[in-house]
Design a protein around this motif. Structure first.
Motif, short mmCIF file in Angstrom:
data_model
loop_
_atom_site.label_atom_id
_atom_site.label_comp_id
_atom_site.label_asym_id
_atom_site.label_seq_id
_atom_site.Cartn_x
_atom_site.Cartn_y
_atom_site.Cartn_z
N ILE A 100 -27.65 -6.79 -13.73
CA ILE A 100 -26.53 -7.33 -13.90
C ILE A 100 -26.46 -7.06 -15.72
O ILE A 100 -25.66 -7.71 -16.39
CB ILE A 100 -26.36 -8.70 -13.67
N ARG A 101 -27.25 -6.37 -16.48
CA ARG A 101 -27.17 -5.98 -17.60
C ARG A 101 -27.53 -7.44 -18.50
O ARG A 101 -27.31 -7.37 -19.83
CB ARG A 101 -26.01 -5.46 -18.21
N ALA A 102 -28.48 -8.08 -17.91
CA ALA A 102 -28.89 -9.51 -18.64
C ALA A 102 -30.08 -9.10 -19.40
O ALA A 102 -30.86 -8.68 -18.70
CB ALA A 102 -29.00 -10.52 -17.69
N LYS A 103 -30.33 -9.74 -20.52
CA LYS A 103 -31.36 -9.48 -21.29
C LYS A 103 -32.41 -10.54 -21.24
O LYS A 103 -33.62 -10.54 -21.96
CB LYS A 103 -31.07 -9.26 -22.96
N GLY A 104 -31.97 -11.52 -20.44
CA GLY A 104 -32.92 -12.75 -20.45
C GLY A 104 -32.71 -13.27 -19.07
O GLY A 104 -31.78 -13.42 -18.28
N ILE A 105 -33.69 -14.30 -18.68
CA ILE A 105 -33.33 -15.26 -17.50
C ILE A 105 -33.86 -16.82 -18.11
O ILE A 105 -34.68 -17.12 -19.00
CB ILE A 105 -34.26 -15.04 -16.18
N HIS A 106 -32.99 -17.56 -17.47
CA HIS A 106 -33.31 -18.95 -17.88
C HIS A 106 -33.71 -19.78 -16.54
O HIS A 106 -32.77 -20.42 -15.84
CB HIS A 106 -32.17 -19.85 -18.41
N PRO A 107 -34.79 -19.74 -16.00
CA PRO A 107 -35.35 -20.15 -14.61
C PRO A 107 -35.64 -21.69 -14.77
O PRO A 107 -36.07 -22.29 -15.87
CB PRO A 107 -36.49 -19.22 -14.42
N LYS A 108 -35.73 -22.58 -13.86
CA LYS A 108 -36.08 -23.94 -13.87
C LYS A 108 -37.69 -23.64 -13.90
O LYS A 108 -38.38 -22.89 -12.95
CB LYS A 108 -35.80 -24.43 -12.45
N HIS A 109 -38.27 -24.23 -14.95
CA HIS A 109 -39.71 -24.17 -15.16
C HIS A 109 -40.69 -24.30 -14.09
O HIS A 109 -41.63 -23.60 -13.83
CB HIS A 109 -40.18 -25.08 -16.24
N HIS A 120 -23.15 -16.65 -11.78
CA HIS A 120 -23.70 -14.95 -12.22
C HIS A 120 -22.42 -14.08 -12.28
O HIS A 120 -22.49 -13.15 -13.23
CB HIS A 120 -24.69 -14.44 -11.46
N TYR A 121 -21.39 -14.46 -11.57
CA TYR A 121 -20.07 -13.53 -11.67
C TYR A 121 -19.54 -13.72 -13.13
O TYR A 121 -19.09 -12.67 -13.96
CB TYR A 121 -19.24 -13.75 -10.68
N SER A 122 -19.46 -14.99 -13.66
CA SER A 122 -19.30 -15.17 -15.09
C SER A 122 -20.01 -14.35 -16.24
O SER A 122 -19.68 -13.87 -17.18
CB SER A 122 -18.90 -16.53 -15.44
N ILE A 123 -21.40 -14.57 -15.72
CA ILE A 123 -22.26 -13.80 -16.82
C ILE A 123 -22.06 -12.22 -17.10
O ILE A 123 -21.95 -11.52 -17.68
CB ILE A 123 -23.75 -13.76 -16.24
N VAL A 124 -21.81 -11.36 -15.54
CA VAL A 124 -21.42 -10.19 -15.42
C VAL A 124 -20.01 -9.76 -16.18
O VAL A 124 -19.90 -8.88 -16.74
CB VAL A 124 -21.33 -9.73 -14.05
N TYR A 125 -19.18 -10.80 -15.96
CA TYR A 125 -17.72 -10.79 -16.57
C TYR A 125 -17.87 -10.51 -18.22
O TYR A 125 -17.35 -9.90 -18.96
CB TYR A 125 -16.70 -11.71 -16.19
N SER A 126 -18.64 -11.60 -18.63
CA SER A 126 -19.03 -11.84 -20.19
C SER A 126 -19.47 -10.52 -20.58
O SER A 126 -19.43 -10.18 -21.87
CB SER A 126 -20.01 -12.97 -20.43
N TYR A 127 -20.58 -10.12 -20.18
CA TYR A 127 -21.12 -8.65 -20.33
C TYR A 127 -20.24 -7.67 -20.63
O TYR A 127 -20.38 -6.89 -21.56
CB TYR A 127 -22.25 -8.47 -19.50
N ARG A 128 -19.25 -7.64 -19.39
CA ARG A 128 -18.35 -6.42 -19.44
C ARG A 128 -17.32 -6.64 -20.79
O ARG A 128 -16.93 -5.66 -21.35
CB ARG A 128 -17.62 -6.70 -18.23
#
Length: 242
Positions: A174-183, A141-149
């Motif tokens: 974390i400014r994410a527009k979606g989540i990808h959870p294990k179903h 998730h650090y990578s997700i935040v960095y990508s958003y920035r």
């Protein structure tokens, strides 16, 4: 209606994360793809799931220890008749320009941090004009935040293995527009509440008919599946309903 994303391409019928699997997904009528990226020793972005090449190719060892030229010599269709190279992300993007598919890029940077991966992926997304068709996801998730920035206009979505409390609050933080959870770890009411709060929900990897029915019944944003043909068949039952 729920979109269908083909997990590692149409991996139920083709070698995963190969151009055949991606083209097969398009032909099957999927709305998009999910694929995984890693970096070679010389910094090229290649499409492969495992950190090691052993399971999916005729090679041995870590992706990061191969040069791009070396890794392209491996056969990514180990069990099939047709020889297939590991695709580069450039190759996939060239092909995406010929269609309208969405593409979920999972950055496999949990085990090895892969210096510069986010910059390289984002640079290519811009180069090919795909900002509105790409979703960047990762268990890191650090990578997700960095990508958003780096690129706020490209959608990000954290991946989860376990249940998470109020995932819409976490996503917004974390400014994410979606989540990808294990179903199997996300209950119905959490799916609906997350979507009601403006966050897309795309569960993975949904292959059983009963599980697919549950996702379509909830009118989830998208479903990530190995078998887009089966998913489409199940989806049609729900489209016919009033």
């Amino acid at each position: 209606m729920t979109q269908i994303l083909a997990h590692r391409g149409y991996s139920a019928s083709f070698a995963e994360n190969t151009m055949s699997a991606f083209m097969g997904a398009e032909k099957a009528g999927a709305d998009g793809l999910e694929l995984d990226v890693q970096l070679t020793r010389d910094g090229e972005i290649v499409v492969i799931h495992d950190e090691k090449v052993d399971r999916t190719t005729n090679g041995h060892g870590f992706v990061k220890d191969y040069s791009y030229k070396e890794i392209r010599k491996l056969n990514a269709n180990k069990k099939g008749v047709k020889r297939e190279p590991i695709p580069s992300l450039v190759e996939v993007f060239e092909w995406l320009k010929t269609n309208k598919l969405l593409c979920n890029i999972e950055m496999k940077n949990g085990l090895f941090p892969y210096e510069g991966m986010e910059e390289k992926v984002i640079e290519l997304v811009y180069k090919y004009g795909l900002t509105d068709r790409i979703i960047i996801s990762s268990f890191n998730h650090y990578s997700i935040v960095y990508s958003y920035r780096l690129a706020p206009e490209i959608e990000t979505a954290p991946l989860f293995l376990e249940a998470i409390y109020m995932p819409w609050v976490y996503s917004q933080s974390i400014r994410a527009k979606g989540i990808h959870p294990k179903h199997s770890t996300i209950p119905d009411h959490i799916i609906t509440t997350t979507m009601e709060n403006g966050i897309a929900v795309r569960p993975y990897t949904v292959n059983r008919e009963a599980d697919l029915k549950r996702i379509f019944k909830l009118n989830c944003t998208a479903v990530i599946t190995d078998n887009p043909v089966k998913a489409l068949k199940v989806k049609k039952q729900y489209e016919k309903r009033p």
